[in-house]
Motif scaffolding. Structure first.
Motif, PDB file in Angstrom:
ATOM      1  N   ILE A  42       2.898 -18.959 -10.933  1.00 27.89           N
ATOM      2  CA  ILE A  42       1.475 -19.057 -11.261  1.00 27.89           C
ATOM      3  C   ILE A  42       0.858 -17.684 -11.462  1.00 27.89           C
ATOM      4  O   ILE A  42       0.142 -17.447 -12.437  1.00 27.89           O
ATOM      5  N   THR A  43       1.158 -16.759 -10.560  1.00 29.68           N
ATOM      6  CA  THR A  43       0.542 -15.430 -10.672  1.00 29.68           C
ATOM      7  C   THR A  43       1.136 -14.605 -11.805  1.00 29.68           C
ATOM      8  O   THR A  43       0.529 -13.638 -12.255  1.00 29.68           O
ATOM      9  N   SER A  44       2.333 -14.989 -12.296  1.00 28.55           N
ATOM     10  CA  SER A  44       2.920 -14.253 -13.418  1.00 28.55           C
ATOM     11  C   SER A  44       2.086 -14.421 -14.685  1.00 28.55           C
ATOM     12  O   SER A  44       2.185 -13.624 -15.620  1.00 28.55           O
ATOM     13  N   GLU A  45       1.235 -15.450 -14.699  1.00 32.49           N
ATOM     14  CA  GLU A  45       0.376 -15.679 -15.848  1.00 32.49           C
ATOM     15  C   GLU A  45      -0.812 -14.710 -15.859  1.00 32.49           C
ATOM     16  O   GLU A  45      -1.511 -14.596 -16.862  1.00 32.49           O
ATOM     17  N   PHE A  46      -1.032 -14.045 -14.741  1.00 29.11           N
ATOM     18  CA  PHE A  46      -2.179 -13.134 -14.639  1.00 29.11           C
ATOM     19  C   PHE A  46      -1.694 -11.690 -14.579  1.00 29.11           C
ATOM     20  O   PHE A  46      -2.049 -10.927 -13.692  1.00 29.11           O
ATOM     21  N   GLU A 101      -2.719  -6.136  -8.961  1.00 26.45           N
ATOM     22  CA  GLU A 101      -2.125  -6.527  -7.682  1.00 26.45           C
ATOM     23  C   GLU A 101      -0.970  -7.496  -7.887  1.00 26.45           C
ATOM     24  O   GLU A 101       0.083  -7.387  -7.260  1.00 26.45           O
ATOM     25  N   PHE A 102      -1.159  -8.481  -8.775  1.00 29.08           N
ATOM     26  CA  PHE A 102      -0.088  -9.438  -9.043  1.00 29.08           C
ATOM     27  C   PHE A 102       1.079  -8.749  -9.756  1.00 29.08           C
ATOM     28  O   PHE A 102       2.246  -9.045  -9.494  1.00 29.08           O
ATOM     29  N   LYS A 103       0.762  -7.849 -10.668  1.00 28.48           N
ATOM     30  CA  LYS A 103       1.803  -7.112 -11.386  1.00 28.48           C
ATOM     31  C   LYS A 103       2.659  -6.317 -10.410  1.00 28.48           C
ATOM     32  O   LYS A 103       3.895  -6.331 -10.476  1.00 28.48           O
ATOM     33  N   LEU A 104       1.996  -5.625  -9.474  1.00 25.19           N
ATOM     34  CA  LEU A 104       2.720  -4.850  -8.468  1.00 25.19           C
ATOM     35  C   LEU A 104       3.597  -5.762  -7.610  1.00 25.19           C
ATOM     36  O   LEU A 104       4.758  -5.439  -7.332  1.00 25.19           O
ATOM     37  N   ALA A 105       3.062  -6.889  -7.193  1.00 24.14           N
ATOM     38  CA  ALA A 105       3.817  -7.809  -6.343  1.00 24.14           C
ATOM     39  C   ALA A 105       5.100  -8.275  -7.023  1.00 24.14           C
ATOM     40  O   ALA A 105       6.162  -8.331  -6.400  1.00 24.14           O
ATOM     41  N   HIS A 106       5.017  -8.606  -8.304  1.00 26.26           N
ATOM     42  CA  HIS A 106       6.196  -9.066  -9.034  1.00 26.26           C
ATOM     43  C   HIS A 106       7.229  -7.950  -9.171  1.00 26.26           C
ATOM     44  O   HIS A 106       8.432  -8.178  -8.982  1.00 26.26           O
ATOM     45  N   GLU A 107       6.772  -6.754  -9.476  1.00 23.28           N
ATOM     46  CA  GLU A 107       7.700  -5.626  -9.638  1.00 23.28           C
ATOM     47  C   GLU A 107       8.399  -5.296  -8.326  1.00 23.28           C
ATOM     48  O   GLU A 107       9.616  -5.039  -8.298  1.00 23.28           O
ATOM     49  N   LYS A 115      12.552  -5.613  -7.384  1.00 22.65           N
ATOM     50  CA  LYS A 115      13.293  -4.464  -6.878  1.00 22.65           C
ATOM     51  C   LYS A 115      13.849  -4.748  -5.479  1.00 22.65           C
ATOM     52  O   LYS A 115      14.991  -4.379  -5.157  1.00 22.65           O
ATOM     53  N   ALA A 116      13.055  -5.409  -4.633  1.00 17.29           N
ATOM     54  CA  ALA A 116      13.502  -5.704  -3.268  1.00 17.29           C
ATOM     55  C   ALA A 116      14.719  -6.631  -3.274  1.00 17.29           C
ATOM     56  O   ALA A 116      15.687  -6.404  -2.537  1.00 17.29           O
ATOM     57  N   ASP A 141       0.834  -1.212   0.000  1.00 11.29           N
ATOM     58  CA  ASP A 141       0.000   0.000   0.000  1.00 11.29           C
ATOM     59  C   ASP A 141       0.867   1.260   0.000  1.00 11.29           C
ATOM     60  O   ASP A 141       0.569   2.238  -0.690  1.00 11.29           O
ATOM     61  N   GLU A 142       1.932   1.239   0.806  1.00  9.52           N
ATOM     62  CA  GLU A 142       2.829   2.396   0.889  1.00  9.52           C
ATOM     63  C   GLU A 142       3.484   2.659  -0.465  1.00  9.52           C
ATOM     64  O   GLU A 142       3.605   3.814  -0.897  1.00  9.52           O
ATOM     65  N   ILE A 143       3.913   1.592  -1.126  1.00 12.01           N
ATOM     66  CA  ILE A 143       4.543   1.742  -2.441  1.00 12.01           C
ATOM     67  C   ILE A 143       3.531   2.271  -3.456  1.00 12.01           C
ATOM     68  O   ILE A 143       3.854   3.128  -4.292  1.00 12.01           O
TER      69      ILE A 143
END
Length: 362
Positions: free
Chosen positions: A268-272, A277-283, A287-288, A225-227
């Motif tokens: 699995i989530t990279s397919e969506f 939300e999944f796109k943000l998580a991967h990015e 970076k982390a 959320d902060e990001i």
């Protein structure tokens, strides 16, 4: 020598799972858990954990039908859910209703039908209570939906999106079992006294409720959320690391490499990727990991299962207060597998302690 918390002590031999933190491996009965999450259904993996083999089409249909039939609350269970204090937390609600299932049929040794009754009912308990507290009418189970799809359907009252079902199914499979953790050990200790399955699972739920074990990944949600608010993963993550803050969702007390459950959920989530939300998580993960290698070299900190659990539960818009209950709905299958194994070659679990108090004068 005292091993606080029994750390490093081998208390049982088990064929159910291997958790290898050094190599980053998670195996269910000789199969990679990640492969099962990608290729099998929740129902197939539960059957496999309990029976050591995968079901053929006929057996799977029979097993799935039994799980479907177990979804329905009895009238006394609805009455309990209606009467429990509104300020009672969901884990305590689940524990109370499961405890009420103890009857003359739940005798030692435990049976698969007893296990099916528990696994089938936990999602309904959660959905019924959640909708009750939100003054919404209860959504009856839909027998045409899979176990995981029906859980989402009962919570929201609409048939869930396929990508949400697939992601949550993978999460359920990957968190179904994880060795002799605190809640699983609690279940085996209770089972070792030749107590019944309901008692063992009630005790496991009590252990899962503790924040050191089943704590919800709300810290990951806060980070994402902060990001989102600041619009820069690099800026937020770098600031936290420079301030010596912990990056929630990264690092694991067991895994010294990338958590294999996180790897599977990432795949699995990279397919969506059309899901924001999944796109943000991967990015954010990419970076982390880059910044952790730069600012904390040699620490080998990678995303853990909590990180992707948060991404999935956030994407399906599951309220944070239901994160640990959802984890419990998945882990019940693993607890039951361990109770079955304990029943097969039982010996009461009774460790010793070292007395450090005073000795009375003679």
């Amino acid at each position: 020598m005292v091993h606080a918390g029994l750390k490093g002590i081998i208390a049982a031999e088990s064929e159910i799972s291997l958790v290898d933190g050094e190599k980053g491996q998670l195996v269910y009965r000789g199969e990679w858990a990640a492969t099962l999450a990608k290729e099998k259904s929740f129902e197939e993996v539960v059957y496999f954990l309990w029976n050591r083999t995968f079901p053929d089409k006929k057996l799977l249909e029979k097993f799935s039908t039994s799980l479907t039939e177990a979804r329905f609350l009895k009238s006394y269970q609805k009455e309990i859910l209606d009467q429990l204090p509104r300020n009672m937390d969901m884990m305590s609600v689940i524990r109370t209703v499961i405890s009420s299932m103890g009857d003359k049929e739940t005798t030692f040794p435990s049976t698969q039908q007893q296990g099916i009754r528990i696994v089938g009912l936990v999602p309904t308990i959660i959905a019924y209570r959640y909708r009750l507290l939100n003054d919404d009418s209860f959504v009856e189970p839909d027998a045409s939906l899979s176990h995981v799809a029906n859980f989402l359907y009962m919570l929201k009252g609409i048939v869930p999106e396929e990508n949400h079902v697939r992601a949550l199914s993978a999460y359920f499979i990957l968190t179904m079992e994880h060795g002799l953790n605190a809640s699983t050990f609690a279940a085996r200790v209770i089972a070792s006294t030749e107590s019944d399955l309901v008692s063992a699972i009630t005790g496991a739920i009590g252990a899962m409720k503790g924040p050191l074990h089943g704590g919800a990944p709300t810290g990951v949600i806060d980070l994402l959320d902060e990001i989102k608010r600041e619009g820069s993963a690099d800026r937020v993550l770098r600031r936290k690391l420079e301030n010596k803050e912990k990056l929630m969702g990264f690092g694991h007390r067991i895994y010294k490499t990338r958590d294999p459950r996180a790897s599977a959920l990432s795949d699995i989530t990279s397919e969506f990727y059309d899901d924001e939300e999944f796109k943000l998580a991967h990015e954010v993960e990419n970076k982390a990991v880059e910044l952790l290698k730069e600012l904390k070299p040699g620490r080998n900190l990678y995303a853990n299962v909590e990180y992707y659990a948060a991404a999935i539960l956030r994407s399906i818009e599951l309220p944070t207060e239901l994160f640990t209950p959802a984890f419990t709905a998945a882990r019940c299958a693993g607890w039951i597998a361990h109770v079955f194994e304990q029943n097969e070659n039982n010996r009461i679990i009774r460790p010793s302690s070292t007395y450090i108090g005073d000795i009375p004068a003679e």
